[in-house]
Scaffold this motif. Structure first.
Motif, short mmCIF file in Angstrom:
data_model
loop_
_atom_site.label_atom_id
_atom_site.label_comp_id
_atom_site.label_asym_id
_atom_site.label_seq_id
_atom_site.Cartn_x
_atom_site.Cartn_y
_atom_site.Cartn_z
N SER A 236 7.63 -18.43 -17.95
CA SER A 236 6.50 -17.59 -18.34
C SER A 236 6.49 -16.33 -17.50
N SER A 237 6.25 -15.18 -18.15
CA SER A 237 6.22 -13.89 -17.45
C SER A 237 4.78 -13.42 -17.27
N ASP A 238 4.56 -12.60 -16.22
CA ASP A 238 3.27 -11.96 -16.08
C ASP A 238 3.42 -10.45 -16.21
N GLU A 239 2.32 -9.74 -16.22
CA GLU A 239 2.35 -8.30 -16.48
C GLU A 239 3.02 -7.52 -15.36
N PHE A 240 3.21 -8.14 -14.18
CA PHE A 240 3.83 -7.45 -13.06
C PHE A 240 5.32 -7.75 -12.95
N GLY A 241 5.87 -8.45 -13.92
CA GLY A 241 7.30 -8.73 -13.92
C GLY A 241 7.68 -10.02 -13.24
N GLY A 242 6.69 -10.77 -12.77
CA GLY A 242 6.98 -12.06 -12.16
C GLY A 242 7.26 -13.11 -13.20
N ASN A 243 8.09 -14.09 -12.87
CA ASN A 243 8.42 -15.17 -13.79
C ASN A 243 8.36 -16.49 -13.06
N GLU A 244 7.80 -17.49 -13.71
CA GLU A 244 7.82 -18.83 -13.13
C GLU A 244 7.86 -19.85 -14.26
N ARG B 25 0.79 -1.24 0.00
CA ARG B 25 0.00 0.00 0.00
C ARG B 25 0.82 1.28 0.00
N HIS B 26 1.98 1.27 0.61
CA HIS B 26 2.76 2.50 0.77
C HIS B 26 4.22 2.24 0.42
N LYS B 27 4.44 1.93 -0.86
CA LYS B 27 5.77 1.50 -1.28
C LYS B 27 6.83 2.56 -1.05
N HIS B 28 6.48 3.83 -1.18
CA HIS B 28 7.48 4.89 -1.06
C HIS B 28 7.93 5.08 0.39
N ALA B 29 7.16 4.54 1.33
CA ALA B 29 7.56 4.67 2.73
C ALA B 29 8.67 3.69 3.10
N LEU B 30 8.86 2.64 2.30
CA LEU B 30 9.85 1.63 2.64
C LEU B 30 11.26 2.19 2.65
N GLY B 31 11.59 2.97 1.62
CA GLY B 31 12.93 3.56 1.58
C GLY B 31 13.19 4.46 2.76
N GLN B 32 12.16 5.18 3.21
CA GLN B 32 12.33 6.07 4.36
C GLN B 32 12.60 5.30 5.64
N ASP C 141 11.52 -14.14 4.77
CA ASP C 141 11.38 -15.34 3.96
C ASP C 141 11.59 -14.98 2.49
N ALA C 142 11.79 -16.00 1.66
CA ALA C 142 12.20 -15.77 0.26
C ALA C 142 11.18 -14.93 -0.51
N LYS C 143 9.88 -15.20 -0.30
CA LYS C 143 8.86 -14.48 -1.05
C LYS C 143 8.83 -13.01 -0.67
N LEU C 144 8.87 -12.73 0.65
CA LEU C 144 8.84 -11.34 1.10
C LEU C 144 10.10 -10.61 0.66
N LYS C 145 11.24 -11.28 0.71
CA LYS C 145 12.49 -10.65 0.30
C LYS C 145 12.43 -10.26 -1.18
N GLN C 146 11.91 -11.16 -2.02
CA GLN C 146 11.84 -10.87 -3.44
C GLN C 146 10.90 -9.70 -3.72
N ASN C 147 9.73 -9.68 -3.05
CA ASN C 147 8.80 -8.58 -3.23
C ASN C 147 9.37 -7.27 -2.72
N LEU C 148 10.10 -7.34 -1.62
CA LEU C 148 10.70 -6.14 -1.04
C LEU C 148 11.77 -5.57 -1.98
N ILE C 149 12.63 -6.43 -2.48
CA ILE C 149 13.68 -5.98 -3.40
C ILE C 149 13.07 -5.37 -4.65
N ARG C 150 12.04 -6.02 -5.19
CA ARG C 150 11.40 -5.52 -6.41
C ARG C 150 10.84 -4.12 -6.17
N SER C 151 10.17 -3.93 -5.03
CA SER C 151 9.58 -2.62 -4.75
C SER C 151 10.65 -1.56 -4.60
N LEU C 152 11.71 -1.86 -3.87
CA LEU C 152 12.75 -0.87 -3.63
C LEU C 152 13.51 -0.53 -4.90
N LEU C 153 13.82 -1.53 -5.71
CA LEU C 153 14.55 -1.26 -6.94
C LEU C 153 13.68 -0.55 -7.97
#
Length: 424
Positions: free
Chosen positions: A397-405, A239-246, A261-273
């Motif tokens: 296979s890729s999805d519209e949000f940049g995920g791949n599986e 909900r508040h991705k810009h607050a993470l960097g702060q 955990d691996a899933k949260l780490k991947q989502n966190l890195i994606r948001s920050l980058l």
């Protein structure tokens, strides 16, 4: 006198830990802190402050059946008789019990973190715990007016934004005659871990109720709690991705590599980058270690117009918009194709192949290195006007949000095209 068991049946083990306080603490365990030897819930903190403690530890996920509690009271009546000041403490299942049996145990104060009102699906729908309801052991288990009293002080700490616990709280609010509430936002059901502090627990048990005082103490504990930042990040991420960097810029965290955990780490890195919010130092605060790669030149594109890259932080093949790749090209290594062959990247002037195992864990290997057991290179297959990346019978296979599986199919999202060569 040392700690020893003073009552035990199929559902609970009750342990006496003598101290030198005037108050007697009934400390209830929860689903995690169940009976194990002579261990008592919050034992270290309670011992530090010299409390006399009756530790009531669950042996099963049975929510302290009433028949067990009444049998316990008959057995320990002589032990607890000298104590006029009695306080109950517990979290979740233990918080429920501290409230439910406050009249039975004659408690003057109850401190309950994220407690339940009931787990009976007839009383409340809570998919976390309804499965543990047992009609024989938990009949008529909801907290009722005859269980509580206006003469007793009830302090409940919970996250008002967490729907499941809020539903339980509203049921408790309707039945508790003297309820004091402390809010712990964005922590979910992890209040016990977030507020782990012997001094704060001592205040909860002994200090007159003063919201300003308790909130000040809670803020101090939260600032030093890794669990608090994890829950805060989990809640802010969608909900508040810009607050993470702060959060990273303004707090001196030093988390270990296994904290997320691996899933949260991947989502966190994606948001920050994606939002260019952090630098290498900030990522190290999160326990994310990596080697900076050399810049690359070209990449494959998915059907949504995203560039295919190997993320050296998450160790995954992902897709990013060109702007994100340009901003973070030291972390996101474009994958390029030269025809049929293996997926390769350039890292620190060395060429690596990307390999994976059946659990879809990826790893880089230099060309001359031996593969670890179970690892297989990911293959690029060239067709007339597109490329496919394959692992055994699976295709990326890729999805519209940049995920791949990797999937057992060949959809359009598994077709990649070559981007014209670009120098970053």
């Amino acid at each position: 006198m040392d700690k020893h068991i003073i009552f035990e049946d199929d559902h609970i083990r009750v342990i006496w830990m003598p101290g030198h306080s005037e108050a007697l603490i009934f400390s209830f365990g929860d689903l995690i802190t169940r009976a194990k030897g002579l261990t008592i819930n919050a034992e270290k903190s309670l011992s530090k402050h010299g409390y006399n403690v009756v530790g009531i530890m669950p042996k099963e996920k049975s929510w302290f059946p009433e028949q067990s509690m009444r049998a316990m009271l008959n057995e320990i009546a002589a032990t607890i008789a000298p104590f006029q000041q009695r306080i109950g403490y517990g979290g979740s299942m233990g918080g429920y019990a501290a409230i439910k049996y406050s009249n039975l145990l004659d408690l003057q104060r109850v401190v309950a973190l994220v407690p339940q009102y009931s787990i009976d699906p007839e009383d409340i729908l809570d998919t976390r715990y309804n499965m543990f309801f047992h009609p024989q052991h938990n009949a008529d288990m909801r907290i009722q007016p005859q269980d509580v009293s206006a003469e007793r002080e009830y302090i409940v700490i919970y996250d008002p934004h967490y729907a499941e616990d809020r539903a339980q709280y509203l049921k408790l609010q309707a039945v508790l005659p003297s309820l004091q509430t402390l809010h712990l936002p964005f922590t979910g059901h992890d209040a016990i871990a977030v507020l782990a502090s012997s001094d704060l627990l001592n205040d909860f048990l002994s200090h007159p109720f003063d919201p300003a005082h308790f909130y000040q103490k809670m803020r101090q504990v939260k600032k030093n709690s890794k669990f608090y930042y994890r829950k805060l990040i989990e809640n802010l991420l969608p909900r508040h991705k810009h607050a993470l960097g702060q959060i990273l810029k303004n707090n001196e965290l030093q988390l270990d590599s296994g904290f997320f955990d691996a899933k949260l780490k991947q989502n966190l890195i994606r948001s920050l980058l994606s939002n260019k919010q952090v630098d290498q130092h900030d990522l190290h605060k999160l326990g994310i270690q990596f080697n900076l790669p050399q810049e690359s030149r070209r990449q494959l594109m998915d059907c949504f117009g995203h560039g295919l890259v190997f993320n050296v932080i998450s160790q995954k093949i992902e897709s990013y918009a060109a702007s994100a790749v340009a901003l973070n090209h030291k972390f996101l290594i474009p994958i390029y194709a030269k025809g049929n062959g293996l997926v390769q990247i350039w890292l620190n002037d060395q060429r690596y192949i990307v390999a994976m195992n059946d659990r879809q864990v990826m790893k880089l290997f230099q060309e001359q290195d031996e593969l670890s057991a179970g690892m297989h290179p990911i293959v690029i297959k060239k067709y007339s006007d597109y490329y496919v990346l394959s692992y055994k019978q699976l295709n990326l296979s890729s999805d519209e949000f940049g995920g791949n599986e990797f999937v057992d199919d060949s959809p359009e999202s598994a077709k990649f095209v070559t981007q014209p060569e670009v120098v970053l």
